[in-house]
Design a protein around this motif. Structure first.
Motif, PDB file in Angstrom:
ATOM      1  N   ILE A 146       0.787  -0.899   0.030  1.00  0.00           N
ATOM      2  CA  ILE A 146       0.139   0.138   0.003  1.00  0.00           C
ATOM      3  C   ILE A 146       1.019   1.400  -0.140  1.00  0.00           C
ATOM      4  O   ILE A 146       0.606   2.153  -0.903  1.00  0.00           O
ATOM      5  CB  ILE A 146      -0.942  -0.043   1.206  1.00  0.00           C
ATOM      6  N   HIS A 162      -3.286   7.981   4.176  1.00  0.00           N
ATOM      7  CA  HIS A 162      -4.119   6.988   3.358  1.00  0.00           C
ATOM      8  C   HIS A 162      -4.802   7.517   1.968  1.00  0.00           C
ATOM      9  O   HIS A 162      -5.334   6.615   1.306  1.00  0.00           O
ATOM     10  CB  HIS A 162      -5.375   6.494   4.405  1.00  0.00           C
ATOM     11  N   ASN A 173      -4.505   5.020  -0.990  1.00  0.00           N
ATOM     12  CA  ASN A 173      -5.504   4.817  -1.971  1.00  0.00           C
ATOM     13  C   ASN A 173      -5.073   5.013  -3.277  1.00  0.00           C
ATOM     14  O   ASN A 173      -5.539   4.023  -4.190  1.00  0.00           O
ATOM     15  CB  ASN A 173      -6.845   5.693  -1.555  1.00  0.00           C
ATOM     16  N   GLU A 231      -9.094  -0.003   1.694  1.00  0.00           N
ATOM     17  CA  GLU A 231      -8.285   1.093   1.859  1.00  0.00           C
ATOM     18  C   GLU A 231      -9.232   2.169   1.920  1.00  0.00           C
ATOM     19  O   GLU A 231      -9.191   3.349   2.400  1.00  0.00           O
ATOM     20  CB  GLU A 231      -7.229   1.165   0.956  1.00  0.00           C
ATOM     21  N   TYR A 249      -6.337  -6.422   7.319  1.00  0.00           N
ATOM     22  CA  TYR A 249      -6.355  -5.980   5.808  1.00  0.00           C
ATOM     23  C   TYR A 249      -5.959  -7.366   5.108  1.00  0.00           C
ATOM     24  O   TYR A 249      -6.215  -7.244   3.865  1.00  0.00           O
ATOM     25  CB  TYR A 249      -5.095  -5.015   5.616  1.00  0.00           C
TER      26      TYR A 249
END
Length: 241
Positions: free
Chosen positions: A120, A183, A187, A163, A152
C-alpha cells in the motif's frame, strides 16, 4: 413528527449526495456502514445493515466492513456495531457465525501484515520499522501485525475497498488529518483515483457534517493536487497508520 427535517434529509442524501460521483450502491452502503459505526450512531447503523443486504451485499462483506473499523475506533465501539449487525442477521435468519475470512496465523501475521503495508505505502514502511525508537518500536510492530496482518489480509473485501473504507473511517473521526493524508496516498497506490476519493468523502458528508468533510477534502487536495502552478503534495512518514 418532523416532516420539514425529514424532507431536507431525504432530498439531500438520496436526491443529491447519493447520485454524485462514480460509486455504485454497494460501495455507498459499505461506506455508510463504517461511517455510522465510527460515529456510534447505532440505530441508523442497524437500518443500513438491512439496506446493505437489499442492494446485494453479502453477510461476509458487511461483517468485514465493520471489522475493518476496529484498528481505528477500538474494540468496544466495533463490538457495539457488530452487535447491531448480528441482530439484523438473526432477524433475517442468517446463520452465525459467518464463515471465517482469516488468512493469517500467529506465526505469520506480522510478516503478512508488513507485506501488505509495503504494497500500500511502499518501502517507507521498512524504513519506519528500522528507525523506530526502541521504546516505541512495539507500536510499529502492532501496526503491521494487528492493523494490517489481522484485518487487511482477510478475504471478503479486496484491498482497494478496505483502503477506501479506512479513509472514510478516519475522516469521520476528525483530528486524524495526518493519517488521512497518508491514506489518500495509500488509496492512490492501490488504484483509487482522486475522483473516487472525492466521491467517497462526499458520501460521508450527511453523516459526519461539513467540518470533517472539508478537512478530508483538503487532505485529498494537498496530497493529490490539481494541475495548477504552485500546488504540491507532501509526505510525512509518521502519519502512516
Amino acid at each position: 413528527t418532523d416532516p420539514d427535517f425529514q424532507d431536507i434529509l431525504s432530498r439531500f442524501i438520496f436526491g443529491e449526495v447519493f447520485y454524485q460521483g462514480n460509486l455504485d450502491d454497494k460501495q455507498r452502503e459499505l461506506i455508510t456502514l463504517v461511517v455510522l459505526a465510527a460515529n456510534q450512531t447505532l440505530p441508523q447503523l442497524k437500518a443500513h445493515v438491512g439496506a446493505a443486504l437489499n442492494v446485494g451485499l453479502t453477510p461476509v462483506e458487511i461483517k468485514e466492513a465493520v471489522y475493518q473499523c476496529a484498528p481505528y475506533i477500538g474494540f468496544p465501539k466495533t463490538l457495539n456495531a457488530i452487535n447491531e449487525v448480528n441482530e439484523v442477521f438473526k432477524s433475517k435468519n442468517i446463520g452465525l457465525p459467518i464463515e471465517s475470512q482469516k488468512q493469517t496465523v500467529e506465526d505469520n501475521r506480522f510478516e503478512k501484515g508488513l507485506a501488505t503495508q509495503v504494497e500500500i505505502f511502499g518501502d517507507v514502511i521498512k524504513k519506519m520499522q528500522e528507525s523506530a525508537l526502541a521504546n516505541q518500536k512495539h507500536m510499529q510492530e502492532y501496526l503491521s501485525a494487528f492493523c494490517f496482518g489481522d484485518f487487511y489480509t482477510r478475504e471478503g473485501l479486496d484491498l482497494k475497498t478496505r483502503e477506501l473504507l479506512t479513509l472514510c473511517i478516519i475522516s469521520t473521526l476528525g483530528g486524524c488529518e495526518s493519517q488521512v493524508k497518508s491514506h489518500v496516498i495509500g488509496n492512490k497506490n492501490v488504484g483509487n483515483d482522486k475522483e473516487t476519493l472525492i466521491t467517497a468523502i462526499t458520501h460521508c458528508l450527511p453523516y459526519m457534517g461539513f467540518p470533517r468533510t472539508l478537512n478530508a477534502l483538503a487532505c485529498v487536495n494537498e496530497m493529490i493536487p490539481e494541475n495548477k502552478i504552485g500546488c504540491y503534495g507532501s509526505s510525512d512518514e509518521s502519519r502512516i497508520g
